[in-house]
Scaffold this motif. Structure first.
Motif, PDB file in Angstrom:
ATOM      1  N   PRO A  42       0.841  -1.202   0.000  1.00  0.00           N
ATOM      2  CA  PRO A  42       0.000   0.000   0.000  1.00  0.00           C
ATOM      3  C   PRO A  42       0.875   1.251   0.000  1.00  0.00           C
ATOM      4  O   PRO A  42       1.895   1.310   0.682  1.00  0.00           O
ATOM      5  N   VAL A  62      -1.427   2.419  -4.805  1.00  0.00           N
ATOM      6  CA  VAL A  62      -2.066   1.298  -4.118  1.00  0.00           C
ATOM      7  C   VAL A  62      -2.724   1.808  -2.841  1.00  0.00           C
ATOM      8  O   VAL A  62      -2.074   2.438  -1.999  1.00  0.00           O
ATOM      9  N   LYS A  67      -5.624  -2.486  -2.755  1.00  0.00           N
ATOM     10  CA  LYS A  67      -6.196  -2.597  -4.089  1.00  0.00           C
ATOM     11  C   LYS A  67      -5.895  -1.361  -4.938  1.00  0.00           C
ATOM     12  O   LYS A  67      -5.509  -0.321  -4.436  1.00  0.00           O
ATOM     13  N   ILE A  68      -6.065  -1.516  -6.260  1.00  0.00           N
ATOM     14  CA  ILE A  68      -5.959  -0.402  -7.199  1.00  0.00           C
ATOM     15  C   ILE A  68      -7.225  -0.351  -8.048  1.00  0.00           C
ATOM     16  O   ILE A  68      -7.900  -1.361  -8.242  1.00  0.00           O
ATOM     17  N   GLN A  77      -6.670  -6.567  -6.429  1.00  0.00           N
ATOM     18  CA  GLN A  77      -5.744  -6.678  -5.306  1.00  0.00           C
ATOM     19  C   GLN A  77      -4.316  -6.637  -5.839  1.00  0.00           C
ATOM     20  O   GLN A  77      -3.916  -7.461  -6.658  1.00  0.00           O
ATOM     21  N   ALA A  78      -3.541  -5.660  -5.380  1.00  0.00           N
ATOM     22  CA  ALA A  78      -2.160  -5.514  -5.851  1.00  0.00           C
ATOM     23  C   ALA A  78      -1.142  -5.786  -4.753  1.00  0.00           C
ATOM     24  O   ALA A  78      -0.088  -6.373  -5.012  1.00  0.00           O
ATOM     25  N   ALA A  79      -1.429  -5.362  -3.523  1.00  0.00           N
ATOM     26  CA  ALA A  79      -0.478  -5.557  -2.427  1.00  0.00           C
ATOM     27  C   ALA A  79      -0.237  -7.039  -2.180  1.00  0.00           C
ATOM     28  O   ALA A  79      -1.154  -7.854  -2.218  1.00  0.00           O
TER      29      ALA A  79
END
Length: 224
Positions: A42, A62, A67-68, A77-79
């Motif tokens: 994040p 983030v 999330k992005i 979900q990116a983290a």
């Protein structure tokens, strides 16, 4: 005077470039120095680039929930993922919207290394990790213990093998008594330091509480 005639081809198909999108973006990507094995956190700023459809290129941050938000698709979900994993996830998601979604994710700005402190301390939350720092020093920077804290049973939760959490008990009372050095156990970025309340046993709900701390702060998001 020579007459030059330019012949057009109305309706002819245009051949797309055959370069590998990852290769074509290699020069751009080389400007971003990301540690090997780095997982997105994040606060990271990401450049999401589309090789064939650059009009969808975006720069996003983030969110605290990990999330992005991007055009055409739901939140992603990116983290907890590395850039290559996010590449694959976005390519799959955009394949339902674009004919050739060749996506590359570049980490433009890394979040400052930090650890999270929780439990019976004055100021729970993140503190930056700019230098080598031990558990006692980190707690001091967070305002110190509360009077009800159990300082002999401090738990450090750390990302271990296969991205699974490991726990380490640190007896801060021994550090204060001089039997241990605070430098014997140094914290790492993304560690979580949990200080329990004195007289309260670690019941079954302990990991549920830790899970909430991790999820709310974007740490180890995919682990549980």
């Amino acid at each position: 005077m020579a007459l030059v005639i330019v012949m057009g081809c109305y309706g002819c198909s245009v051949k797309r470039p055959t370069l590998d999108p990852k290769t074509a973006l290699a020069e751009v990507e080389s400007r971003y120095e990301v540690p090997s094995g780095y997982r997105i956190q994040p606060g990271d700023q990401l450049d999401v680039k589309f090789f064939y459809t650059p009009e969808f290129n975006e720069s996003v941050v983030v969110r605290p929930d990990g999330k992005i938000s991007l055009q055409l698709i739901d939140d992603v979900q990116a983290a907890g993922l590395n850039p290559a994993q996010l590449d694959d996830m976005l390519t799959e998601a955009y394949s339902r919207e674009l004919k050739e979604p060749a996506v590359t994710v570049l980490v433009r700005t890394l979040t400052e290394p930090r650890v999270y402190l929780a439990g019976d301390i004055a100021r729970p939350g993140f503190i930056p990790v700019r230098t080598r720092i031990g558990v006692l020093q980190a707690i001091d920077e967070a305002g110190g213990f509360l009077e009800t804290a159990n300082i002999s049973d401090v738990t450090v939760i750390r990302k271990g093998p296969n991205n699974q959490p490991t726990t380490h008990l640190v007896n801060v009372e021994d550090i204060l008594d001089g039997e241990l050095s605070d430098s014997d156990f140094l914290l790492q970025p993304t560690d979580v330091v949990f200080v329990p309340k004195r007289g309260v046993a670690k019941v079954a709900g302990f990991m549920d509480q830790v899970r909430k701390i991790l999820m709310l702060n974007g740490l180890f998001v995919p682990l549980f």
